[in-house]
Design an enzyme around this catalytic site. Structure first.
Site, PDB file in Angstrom:
ATOM      1  N   CYS A 355      26.839  31.004   3.709  1.00  0.00           N
ATOM      2  CA  CYS A 355      26.647  29.635   5.701  1.00  0.00           C
ATOM      3  C   CYS A 355      27.430  29.776   5.495  1.00  0.00           C
ATOM      4  O   CYS A 355      27.994  29.414   7.616  1.00  0.00           O
ATOM      5  CB  CYS A 355      25.216  29.299   5.527  1.00  0.00           C
ATOM      6  SG  CYS A 355      25.225  27.372   4.203  1.00  0.00           S
ATOM      7  N   HIS A 411      22.738  24.020   4.747  1.00  0.00           N
ATOM      8  CA  HIS A 411      23.350  24.608   5.589  1.00  0.00           C
ATOM      9  C   HIS A 411      23.360  24.719   6.387  1.00  0.00           C
ATOM     10  O   HIS A 411      23.283  23.940   7.016  1.00  0.00           O
ATOM     11  CB  HIS A 411      21.339  25.401   5.681  1.00  0.00           C
ATOM     12  CG  HIS A 411      21.440  26.679   5.759  1.00  0.00           C
ATOM     13  ND1 HIS A 411      22.424  27.836   5.598  1.00  0.00           N
ATOM     14  CD2 HIS A 411      20.972  26.918   7.485  1.00  0.00           C
ATOM     15  CE1 HIS A 411      21.752  29.121   6.633  1.00  0.00           C
ATOM     16  NE2 HIS A 411      21.441  28.261   7.492  1.00  0.00           N
ATOM     17  N   GLU A 423      23.403  33.546  11.629  1.00  0.00           N
ATOM     18  CA  GLU A 423      23.777  32.690  10.299  1.00  0.00           C
ATOM     19  C   GLU A 423      23.825  33.211   9.599  1.00  0.00           C
ATOM     20  O   GLU A 423      23.401  34.472   9.803  1.00  0.00           O
ATOM     21  CB  GLU A 423      22.049  31.097  10.008  1.00  0.00           C
ATOM     22  CG  GLU A 423      20.989  32.482   9.909  1.00  0.00           C
ATOM     23  CD  GLU A 423      19.699  31.101   9.044  1.00  0.00           C
ATOM     24  OE1 GLU A 423      19.961  30.616   8.755  1.00  0.00           O
ATOM     25  OE2 GLU A 423      18.544  31.920   9.873  1.00  0.00           O
TER      26      GLU A 423
END
Length: 452
Positions: A355, A411, A423
């Site tokens: 990420c 994240h 993402e």
């Protein structure tokens, strides 16, 4: 670890319960198959379908309900196990970022050690040159006779003029000898100091590297175990659901047989009624009334945020860079400013992004350094926070376990507008456009790296 032992025991207990559930389901399916065979077989060719009895339908419904209850019980246990697995996965992500931070410190220490080693080499070369100068001076002095006692040198002069010259040379030689020896002493001290600094810097770099290796091993072991448990859990749950689905299909077959028999009976009765009342008009049908669609609740608009207006060009460049990577695989520890890369074990053979690697790459293309890990990307931009209601394309969105501790962030994604984001989600997935999960309980906040 203690938690690992508990998890193993609970997995064995879950497996035993699941085994009993599967055995019960297999028995249920066998009963329902037998009932279906009886209920759906016509008594003669062309005859009306046999209507299963109330007792048969009731028994099948009870059997299906019992099977569903068993699966529900096991499903609750599996859900608890999945929660533990997710916590293990999140711990692995935190450990991974600890490793990446320590690895960055190791790179800095290694650079310092290399610089110190180069300085030590230079000091050693300077020392050798100093020693060579002393040796050359000694040879020259000997060849020129300046190493002879001063009185001998003076007495051997041919005349007054040479006597005066020889005396001056001896005085100069004495001064030069002192300077050469003093310079050599300084060079020796500098070389020793440089060697000690290089040795200490090398030892420090090795210590930091060892710490990084330990953190990496911890992160890898947690991630590998989380994946192993998740795969086993998926297989367990898939098997249970398949057996329950089979039981439900058999029950649906019985119910379908009854429906077909009842429909056949109704059609026969309708034909008889039509024959008796051929002239009777059919009653008018009342049109169905439209069901109003309920309006969606108004969204909650949080307040706060300290970021200024975004740089549209920087945000657009970052989003375009992120879009260019759509479909690239998720790779644990993969990617960075230069683009996708192989991750770290267990994803060392998988070329892609995690990420934070994706968002780091996106903003690097806009000339903005945002840091390498998700929590670094928050921390470096913490003075540019954005309220959820004020999100603009290019803002970074974060999720973590504790809203009051940025170290819990695991994240990050890049907001693209319209309630959507790009993402690199998780293992087995690819860089994708997804709904911006700002209403999630784990949503941490947003920052605006492009703010002026």
């Amino acid at each position: 670890m203690g938690s690992g032992a508990r998890t193993g025991a609970e997995r064995r207990r879950t497996g035993t319960t699941a085994g009993r559930g599967r055995a019960a389901l297999r028995a249920v399916v066998a009963v329902l198959l037998a009932a279906t065979a009886v209920g759906l077989t016509p008594s003669a060719a062309g005859a009306a379908p046999r209507n299963p009895s109330d007792a048969e339908i009731g028994a099948a419904e009870q059997a299906r309900a019992d099977a569903a209850a068993r699966v529900g019980q096991i499903g609750a246990e599996l859900a608890q196990a999945r929660t533990r697995i997710e916590a293990l996965h999140q711990a692995a992500l935190v450990a991974l970022q600890d490793y990446e931070d320590k690895q960055a410190a190791h790179e800095a220490a290694r650079a310092a050690a290399e610089a110190a080693a180069a300085a030590a080499v230079q000091a050693a070369a300077d020392l050798q040159r100093g020693r060579d100068d002393v040796a050359a001076f000694a040879r020259a002095s000997y060849m020129q006779g300046s190493t002879s006692p001063g009185i001998t040198a003076l007495l051997s002069a041919a005349g007054p003029a040479e006597l005066i010259e020889r005396s001056a040379l001896l005085d100069a030689a004495g001064v030069n000898r002192v300077e050469v020896v003093a310079g050599l002493t300084v060079l020796e001290e500098q070389a020793a100091a440089a060697e000690q600094v290089a040795r200490q810097a090398t030892e420090q770099a090795a210590a930091v590297q060892q710490e990084a290796a330990g953190l990496l091993a911890d992160a890898q072991s947690q991630e590998v175990e989380a994946r192993r448990q998740a795969d086993a859990l998926d297989a367990e749950e898939g098997g249970l659901q398949a057996e329950l689905q089979q039981a439900q299909q058999v029950l649906a077959g019985l119910q379908g047989a009854r429906s077909a028999a009842e429909q056949a009976a109704e059609q026969a009765a309708a034909r008889q009624a039509a024959e008796r009342q051929a002239a009777a008009p059919a009653p008018p049908r009342t049109p169905a009334r439209p069901v109003p669609t309920p309006s969606a609740p108004a969204p909650v608009r949080p307040t706060g945020g300290t970021a200024g207006a975004p740089s549209a060009s920087a945000a657009e460049t970052a989003i375009a860079a992120a879009r260019s990577q759509l479909g690239v695989p998720y790779s644990w520890g993969g990617g960075g400013s230069n683009g996708p890369s192989n991750g770290i074990p267990p994803d060392s053979q998988l070329f892609g992004f995690d990420c934070s690697g994706l968002t780091q790459y996106a903003y690097a293309q806009a000339g903005i350094a945002i840091g390498g890990t998700s929590r670094d990307q928050w921390w470096l931009n913490r003075n540019k926070q954005v309220a959820t209601a004020d999100l603009q394309p290019g803002d970074l969105l974060f999720w973590g376990g504790n809203r009051n501790d940025y170290m819990s962030i695991t994240h990050v994604a890049i907001y693209i507008g319209g309630g959507q984001m790009i993402e690199a989600p998780d293992r087995g997935q690819h860089v994708t456009v997804a709904r911006a999960r700002t209403s999630s309980s784990t949503y941490f906040g947003a920052v605006r790296p492009s703010a002026r």
